[in-house]
Design an enzyme around this catalytic site. Structure first.
Site, short mmCIF file in Angstrom:
data_model
loop_
_atom_site.label_atom_id
_atom_site.label_comp_id
_atom_site.label_asym_id
_atom_site.label_seq_id
_atom_site.Cartn_x
_atom_site.Cartn_y
_atom_site.Cartn_z
N CYS A 14 0.85 -1.19 0.00
CA CYS A 14 0.00 0.00 0.00
C CYS A 14 0.88 1.24 0.00
O CYS A 14 1.71 1.42 0.89
CB CYS A 14 -0.90 0.00 1.23
SG CYS A 14 -1.80 1.54 1.40
N CYS A 20 -1.45 6.74 6.46
CA CYS A 20 -2.77 6.33 6.96
C CYS A 20 -2.65 5.75 8.37
O CYS A 20 -3.35 6.17 9.29
CB CYS A 20 -3.39 5.33 6.00
SG CYS A 20 -4.80 4.43 6.64
N CYS A 23 -3.40 0.20 8.86
CA CYS A 23 -2.91 -1.19 8.82
C CYS A 23 -1.52 -1.25 9.43
O CYS A 23 -0.52 -1.13 8.72
CB CYS A 23 -2.87 -1.69 7.37
SG CYS A 23 -4.48 -1.85 6.62
N GLN A 221 -20.96 -5.10 12.67
CA GLN A 221 -19.56 -5.53 12.53
C GLN A 221 -19.09 -5.29 11.10
O GLN A 221 -19.83 -5.55 10.15
CB GLN A 221 -19.45 -7.02 12.87
CG GLN A 221 -19.70 -7.33 14.33
CD GLN A 221 -18.48 -7.07 15.21
OE1 GLN A 221 -17.46 -6.57 14.76
NE2 GLN A 221 -18.61 -7.39 16.48
N ASP A 319 -20.39 -8.82 25.50
CA ASP A 319 -19.56 -8.33 24.40
C ASP A 319 -19.29 -6.84 24.64
O ASP A 319 -19.77 -5.97 23.90
CB ASP A 319 -20.33 -8.55 23.08
CG ASP A 319 -19.51 -8.18 21.86
OD1 ASP A 319 -18.31 -7.89 21.99
OD2 ASP A 319 -20.08 -8.17 20.75
N CYS A 346 -13.13 -7.47 22.15
CA CYS A 346 -12.34 -6.86 21.08
C CYS A 346 -11.04 -6.30 21.64
O CYS A 346 -10.31 -5.59 20.96
CB CYS A 346 -13.15 -5.79 20.35
SG CYS A 346 -13.81 -4.54 21.43
N1 SAH Z 1 -22.80 -7.33 20.64
C1 SAH Z 1 -22.93 -6.35 19.61
C2 SAH Z 1 -22.24 -5.01 19.91
C3 SAH Z 1 -20.95 -5.03 20.66
S1 SAH Z 1 -20.12 -3.48 20.70
C4 SAH Z 1 -22.49 -6.90 18.27
O1 SAH Z 1 -21.78 -7.90 18.20
O2 SAH Z 1 -22.86 -6.34 17.24
C5 SAH Z 1 -20.33 -3.00 22.40
C6 SAH Z 1 -21.68 -2.39 22.71
O3 SAH Z 1 -21.71 -2.06 24.09
C7 SAH Z 1 -21.98 -1.10 21.95
O4 SAH Z 1 -23.20 -1.25 21.27
C8 SAH Z 1 -22.10 -0.03 23.08
O5 SAH Z 1 -23.10 0.93 22.81
C9 SAH Z 1 -22.50 -0.88 24.27
N2 SAH Z 1 -22.19 -0.33 25.61
C10 SAH Z 1 -21.11 0.39 25.99
N3 SAH Z 1 -21.13 0.62 27.31
C11 SAH Z 1 -22.26 0.03 27.79
C12 SAH Z 1 -22.84 -0.09 29.09
N4 SAH Z 1 -22.26 0.45 30.15
N5 SAH Z 1 -23.99 -0.79 29.20
C13 SAH Z 1 -24.59 -1.35 28.13
N6 SAH Z 1 -24.09 -1.27 26.88
C14 SAH Z 1 -22.94 -0.58 26.70
#
Ligand code: SAH
Length: 388
Positions: A14, A20, A23, A221, A319, A346
């Site tokens: 790239c 950028c 990456c 995602q 998550d 993540c």
């Molecule tokens: N599980 C989903 C999104 C994960 S991203 C998926 O896979 O698509 C993490 C998420 O946590 C985001 O949507 C964010 O808005 C939410 N979030 C962040 N802090 C939070 C909190 N204190 N309580 C509830 N949700 C929260």
């Protein structure tokens, strides 16, 4: 696909990678990247659990189905489009990117080519004149639906209908076009106001057999191929039998909970972001799922209330964002004591921090695996199963 080190040396993968910065691992072969990520993850997880073999991507390029380009002018007032140079607001012209969807990149180049004949000038941040600030493209991986979002500095777009016609002629595959108005001096791409100028204003995509609506601002995602593998692993770890009460904490637009709903008695989703909860409710309706309910709340407060009310929970999916979970949430988990916790992360560093807490309170990390959601970058995504 494998980009071997030799090839990397022969020709630069790239030309703008150093400017950028997106990456970080552009100069490593894909095998090297996977090995390095596996090693980092294994070391972090060492005190708790030996990871399964890392899940890489078969074709680790052009995976981003959400593509953004900033628009501006060069010194001769020609329109340019591309990315912001690291830590600056200077635009580095880019026509194609190794990790972005190729069709999206083509559409952005076409839009740039149309500007002159429609007398649309890119926005000049310093002087505050011009119209087109950004273009955002979102593509449904399974459905092929394409959304173009034109981010303008003012709600008035001259020759709007002819512009739509010309763009659709070049790209009949575009299914919807939205004008987003961002009049403010801000680093946020999207403004509040939106006007659908062609099609429905959203696209749909499918993930693990369910359909999801994606609006300009919805969280979804960015790598759908790997997301399916990630969620499949999460479902495998959850080992649902159809009898369980399940909580999808930090549920976003409800993807994980909805995928789990076919195999559970009851699913509850909790999420802080109001728009995401609205999308989640719509998505559940769209998929005719009746055993799921969503709540807009802080996940920690919500789980604490559940604990205080003596509610029962069999399986917890969590998550959280990069910062990980909160002590309040983890403490409530240890009061409710779900049999299994499927932690999707993540950021393995906060995953390990939260594991330490849960393990101290009697949980065991039984299985874990890293999934490469972002090839060529240094990000690591992982799933971990905890039991008590
Ligand atoms: N599980 C989903 C999104 C994960 S991203 C998926 O896979 O698509 C993490 C998420 O946590 C985001 O949507 C964010 O808005 C939410 N979030 C962040 N802090 C939070 C909190 N204190 N309580 C509830 N949700 C929260």
């Amino acid at each position: 696909m494998n980009i071997q080190p030799k090839e990397v040396k022969k020709k630069k993968v790239c030309p703008v990678s150093s400017k950028c910065g997106g990456c970080q691992w552009i100069n490593r072969s894909y095998d090297e990247q996977l090995q390095a990520k596996s090693t980092i993850f294994r070391k972090l997880m060492e005190p708790y659990c030996r990871p399964e073999h890392m899940i890489g991507m078969d074709t680790p390029t052009h995976y981003r189905n959400k593509v953004h380009a900033a628009f501006g002018e060069d010194r001769r007032h020609n329109a340019i489009s591309g990315i912001y140079e690291q830590k600056s607001h200077r635009i580095v012209p880019v026509d194609s990117c190794l990790i972005e969807n190729q069709k999206a990149d083509e559409i952005i180049v076409s839009i740039r080519g149309l500007l002159k004949s429609f007398k649309i000038r890119p926005y000049d941040e310093d002087r505050g004149y011009g119209l087109l600030r950004h273009v955002l493209i979102r593509i449904g991986h399974v459905t092929g639906q394409i959304m173009v979002v034109l981010v303008l500095s003012s709600p008035i777009m001259p020759s709007k209908n002819n512009f739509i016609k010309a763009l659709r002629k070049l790209h009949p595959e575009i299914t919807t076009i939205v004008v987003n108005v961002n009049e403010r001096d801000t680093s946020m791409i999207l403004g509040e106001k939106e006007q659908v100028i062609y099609g429905k204003g959203y696209i749909e995509d499918e993930l693990c057999g369910k359909t999801f609506r994606i609006s300009p601002k919805s969280f979804y995602q960015v790598n759908p191929v790997q997301t399916e593998k990630l969620y499949a692993k999460a479902m495998e770890y959850a080992a649902l039998t159809g009898q369980e009460t399940v909580l999808d904490a930090y549920c976003g637009t409800g993807t994980i909970g909805m995928i789990a709903s076919d195999h559970a008695a009851q699913v509850i989703g909790v999420e802080l972001n109001r728009d995401a909860v609205r999308d989640a409710v719509n998505n559940a309706k769209r998929n005719q799922i009746t055993n799921i309910q969503f709540y807009q709340n802080d996940a920690g407060k919500f789980l604490l209330e559940m604990a205080e009310q003596g509610k029962k929970l069999d399986v917890l999916f969590m998550d959280p964002p990069r910062s990980g979970s909160s002590e309040e949430f983890l403490n409530a988990v240890t009061r409710i004591k779900p049999k299994r916790i499927v932690y999707i992360s993540c950021n393995p560093e906060t995953l390990v921090r939260d594991l330490k807490y849960l393990v101290k309170k009697g949980y065991r990390a039984e299985k874990c695996v890293a999934v490469d959601m972002f090839p060529f970058t240094d990000s690591i995504e992982a799933v971990c199963l905890l039991g008590n």
